[in-house]
Structure formats: C-alpha cells, structure tokens
Design a protein around this motif. Structure first.
Motif, PDB file in Angstrom:
ATOM      1  N   LEU A 308      31.220  40.218 -27.113  1.00 27.05           N
ATOM      2  CA  LEU A 308      32.560  40.756 -27.361  1.00 27.05           C
ATOM      3  C   LEU A 308      33.357  39.743 -28.168  1.00 27.05           C
ATOM      4  O   LEU A 308      33.501  38.587 -27.778  1.00 27.05           O
ATOM      5  N   THR A 309      33.884  40.174 -29.319  1.00 22.80           N
ATOM      6  CA  THR A 309      34.664  39.270 -30.176  1.00 22.80           C
ATOM      7  C   THR A 309      36.140  39.650 -30.254  1.00 22.80           C
ATOM      8  O   THR A 309      36.968  38.824 -30.627  1.00 22.80           O
ATOM      9  N   SER A 310      36.466  40.879 -29.890  1.00 22.65           N
ATOM     10  CA  SER A 310      37.871  41.296 -29.942  1.00 22.65           C
ATOM     11  C   SER A 310      38.085  42.403 -28.917  1.00 22.65           C
ATOM     12  O   SER A 310      37.356  43.391 -28.900  1.00 22.65           O
ATOM     13  N   GLY A 311      39.108  42.200 -28.048  1.00 22.87           N
ATOM     14  CA  GLY A 311      39.374  43.171 -27.004  1.00 22.87           C
ATOM     15  C   GLY A 311      40.345  44.253 -27.433  1.00 22.87           C
ATOM     16  O   GLY A 311      40.755  44.346 -28.603  1.00 22.87           O
ATOM     17  N   PHE A 312      40.733  45.067 -26.453  1.00 22.76           N
ATOM     18  CA  PHE A 312      41.629  46.195 -26.684  1.00 22.76           C
ATOM     19  C   PHE A 312      43.085  45.701 -26.610  1.00 22.76           C
ATOM     20  O   PHE A 312      43.440  44.930 -25.728  1.00 22.76           O
ATOM     21  N   GLY A 313      43.941  46.119 -27.575  1.00 15.43           N
ATOM     22  CA  GLY A 313      45.361  45.757 -27.544  1.00 15.43           C
ATOM     23  C   GLY A 313      45.842  45.202 -28.869  1.00 15.43           C
ATOM     24  O   GLY A 313      45.135  45.237 -29.883  1.00 15.43           O
ATOM     25  N   GLY A 314      47.077  44.689 -28.858  1.00 11.60           N
ATOM     26  CA  GLY A 314      47.677  44.180 -30.093  1.00 11.60           C
ATOM     27  C   GLY A 314      47.040  42.890 -30.562  1.00 11.60           C
ATOM     28  O   GLY A 314      46.656  42.036 -29.767  1.00 11.60           O
ATOM     29  N   ARG A 315      46.972  42.713 -31.887  1.00 14.40           N
ATOM     30  CA  ARG A 315      46.383  41.507 -32.470  1.00 14.40           C
ATOM     31  C   ARG A 315      46.729  41.435 -33.948  1.00 14.40           C
ATOM     32  O   ARG A 315      47.192  42.420 -34.558  1.00 14.40           O
TER      33      ARG A 315
END
Length: 480
Positions: A308-315
């Motif tokens: 996993l390199t990027s999760g759920f939500g703002g970025r």
C-alpha cells in the motif's frame, strides 16, 4: 691249431658264458638312463602301479578301525523322498520378448538399432513414419525405447515410453513385413485420494512443491482457504505443520494430475486451523469445520505481492501537485502483475478514462461497484460478462496520470466512494440442513485421514491434530 685243441677252447668259452648268465646283474651307476626302458623295467613299473592302486582302494576301508571304540558313531539313514514333477516351460522362438533401452548422452536412434542388431531398413521405415518423425527431434538422454525382439531374430514392435518430448502416452509401432503401423497402447488410469503432510521449513512454497503440490494448489491454500486466518509472511515458523488432502490421477503408474485441495490443516504455534472444500449450489467453496464459509464478499487487496502506497482520503496529488480527495487506495507492484476481481460481478466498463488510464469497472449488485485503474493491458473481457472473485481482469501499469506502475482501486456504494480497507460486509450464509449434514460426513472422513497420516509422520498426540468438534464441546470434555 688241431681239431682237438679247437674243441677244448670252444667248450671253455661255453662254460664261462653259462656261469656269467647265472650271476645277478648289478645296476651300473656309471651309465645314466638313456631315455628307453628295457622290458624288465616296464614289468617292474606295472607291478608297482598295480600295488599303489590296490592300497589306495583298501586303506580307506580301515578308517573305522582306527577310531576309538568309545567315540560316538554317526548314524546314517537313507530315505526316499518324492520330488515334485518339474514342468519345463516351452519357450517358442516367436514369443514376445520386450527389451528396454535408455538413451545415453550422445546416443542416437541408429546407434540403438545397431546395438540391438535390428536391420537398417527397419530404422529407415521408423524415421519416415509421420507419427514418429517429428518426435525423433525431441529425443534426449533419459528417453526410454522398448523393442519387442522374439528369439527368432526378428523385430516385432517398437515403443517410445512416456517422458519429456514424448508425452503422457506411449507411442507403439508394429512391424508387419514391409508394413509399419501404429498400435493403440492400453492406458491404465487410477485416481487416489491422498494426504500430503510436512513441515513449513524455510519456505512453505518449497516444502509444498517437494510434496508434489503445484502452484494451483499452493495458491488455493494461501489465497482462498487461509487468506484471512494466516499471514503467510509473518505467522509461520519452520516447525509449523500443514496437511493437504487431494485427488491424484495416475496413468500407467505415473502421476499426471493433482486436483484441487479438498481439505487442509495448518498447525500454527500449536493451534490448528482447518478448511474444507464443498460444492454449494454448483459452486465449490471452502468452509470451516463447523460449516462457516471462508469466502469473503470482497477481497480487500485485489492484487498479490503488492504494498500500500497511498490510503483513502485527502492528499497532495503526486502529478498535479494540488490537494484533492483520493477516492481509493493505491498498491505499488511490478508492471504486468495480475489484477483480480475483488468479488463476483458483471463487467460494466472496459476502456480508457482520462487520468485513470486503462480502467475496468465491475458491478457487484446491490449498488456496489469497484474500479481498477492505470492498467497496462486488459484481460479478455467484454461488457456484460460475468466474472467470479479472483478472476484476472487486467495487469498493473502506469497509464493515465501515474508516477509509476501501480493499481488504483476504488469501492463505491450507490455511487458514494468508500474506504475499501474499512468495509465490513456480511459473510456468505453458513451451511445448513442437508448440505451441513453431507459436509459434516465428508469433513469427518477427511480429518480422520489427516489424523492418521500425521500420527504416523509426526507421532503426535491426538489433541494436537485438527478436530471437527466445536471448541466449547472439547473444553467441556476436558473439564469433566
């Protein structure tokens, strides 16, 4: 000299000759043997030889007289025994006589024919046969060739035994005069249900392969049966055990196929985890010993061997550089890594969508959809096609707005984006009624077989092997 004097001399000579003849003859030592015996010497030799033969035959007869009279004497008994009649097998010079040759490095078919004394014209016919000609290029060291060579010096048949380059079925040619025809070889096929058991060791994959399991069976263990109960990267130790029940198909004494895993147990840190295959509504599924499905409605990570390199939500968007909502999760993986359908569904879209690049969207019913983006290429899909959970739908790439190869995965409910890692959906219904009864019967037999084999291999205590008895029942028996 007068006549009277002459007579006197003659009488004197005769008298002396008579006297010398009556004297014994002395052996002269001054004259050695000159190579020829006289008649007297031959006579002496004959007498001595006769005496020696008589002594040799007479003396052994006195052996009993020389022994002590008090010594025990051996008792000899002569009996008549009826011997079985010997049946002499009649071997006809035309009876079948098979002889097998294993090709050595550098050995050719012509060399084999020459070694066995098979005429060259037979070799020419073999090399021109349409079934054999393409196979001859695949002959390699270790290939077995069998020849039917009767005692009459003829060659009756030739057989290429199963092996690399030959296939699973032997090829047999029959010589009939100037004709050469192919003959069907009877094939014996048997199916056996076996238990394969071993320790995890340094590598579960290597240990399973050593037992005869293929990649399909190993994937069933790791991706279908124990995916949610065992972390295969960190939970297992070298001394942990596993047992697998499979059907094996044997053809002419050789293993040709291993079927899907029917049942399996893992003993991890002394705790037993089990799973069993059962066909419900025409579809095979895996269940726990009490009939609960091991299948989940959706796979949380629809790509194996990824991080996993990027999760759920703002970025901050890695390409656009602006802060925006990340409506899914990203998994980094090598280009070409297969992407699986997260659940059963229908293909709703296959194609390109702007910054998503190559995209597949699946409709799972009940307002649930999943999206898979940045693919390098698609699997053979068409809109409206039904797919099952785990089906490969595409491959990892970096199409669209992507800094590197990865999978962008979204989960939507009625069009609203949800965090795939936090979705909790109800599992499939457990087995019940007649299905549960049939399942319990099959499960008990499988566990008994696993128990039996593990007892032999590991010399275990019974309570350390998988049991179909619920935990609360087992604990109540121990307390009582």
């Amino acid at each position: 000299m007068t006549e009277s004097n002459h007579d006197a001399v003659r009488r004197g000579n005769l008298e002396r000759a008579r006297v010398n003849a009556d004297r014994p003859v002395k052996a002269s030592t001054s004259h050695p043997f000159k190579g020829r015996w006289s008649r007297r010497q031959w006579a002496h030799a004959s007498v001595l030889t006769t005496m020696a033969v008589l002594l040799a035959s007479i003396v052994p007869g006195f052996s009993n007289l020389l022994t002590s009279p008090t010594a025990p004497r051996a008792q000899w008994t002569t009996m008549q025994l009826s011997l079985p009649k010997l049946s002499r097998a009649r071997i006809s010079p035309t009876d079948d006589h098979w002889q097998t040759v294993t090709l050595k490095p550098g050995q050719t078919l012509s060399g084999v024919f020459e070694e066995l004394g098979i005429p060259y014209d037979q070799l020419e016919r073999v090399m021109q046969h349409p079934k054999i000609k393409p196979t001859l290029r695949k002959l390699r060291p270790g290939t077995q060739l069998s020849f039917n060579l009767p005692a009459d010096g003829s060659v009756r048949a030739m057989r290429l035994e199963p092996g690399p380059g030959i296939g699973d079925t032997p090829i047999e040619l029959e010589f009939d005069g100037d004709a050469l025809r192919e003959r069907a070889v009877p094939v014996e096929i048997t199916t056996r249900t076996v238990v394969l058991t071993g320790e995890v060791g340094k590598s579960l994959f290597a240990s399973a392969r050593k037992l005869g399991l293929g990649s399909a069976q190993i994937n069933q263990l790791t991706d279908e049966m124990f995916k949610y109960d065992i972390d295969f990267d960190s939970d297992l130790s070298e001394n942990d055990r596993f047992s697998v029940v499979v059907d094996q198909t044997w053809k002419n004494g050789q293993l040709v196929h291993t079927g899907p895993v029917l049942a399996a147990t893992f003993t991890v840190d002394g705790k037993v985890k089990s799973a069993f295959r059962f066909v419900r509504d025409g579809k095979p599924e895996y269940f726990t010993a009490d009939g609960r499905s091991l299948r989940r409605p959706f796979i949380r990570m629809p790509i194996p061997y990824a991080r996993l390199t990027s999760g759920f939500g703002g970025r901050n968007h890695p390409v656009l550089g602006t802060f925006r909502m990340h409506k899914g999760v990203d998994y980094a993986a090598a280009p070409g890594t297969p992407i699986q359908a997260a659940g059963d569904g229908r293909v709703a879209f296959v194609g390109r969508q702007g910054g998503y690049g190559n995209v597949v969207i699946l409709d799972h019913g009940g307002g649930k959809t999943t999206l898979y983006a940045h693919m390098s290429r698609f699997a053979k899909l068409r809109v409206g096609q039904r797919v099952t959970q785990g089906t490969v739908i595409g491959y990892v790439g970096s199409t669209g707005l992507a800094t590197g190869p990865h999978l962008h995965y979204e989960f939507r409910v009625n069009g609203v984006h949800m965090n795939p890692l936090k979705m909790t959906l109800p599992p499939p219904a457990p087995l019940s009624g007649a299905d549960l009864v049939a399942f319990k019967n099959e499960t008990r037999r499988a566990l008994d077989k696993i128990h039996e084999v593990e007892d032999v291999v590991f010399q275990l205590d019974g309570d350390r092997v998988a049991s179909a008895t619920p935990k609360h029942a087992a604990s109540s028996r121990k307390k009582g």
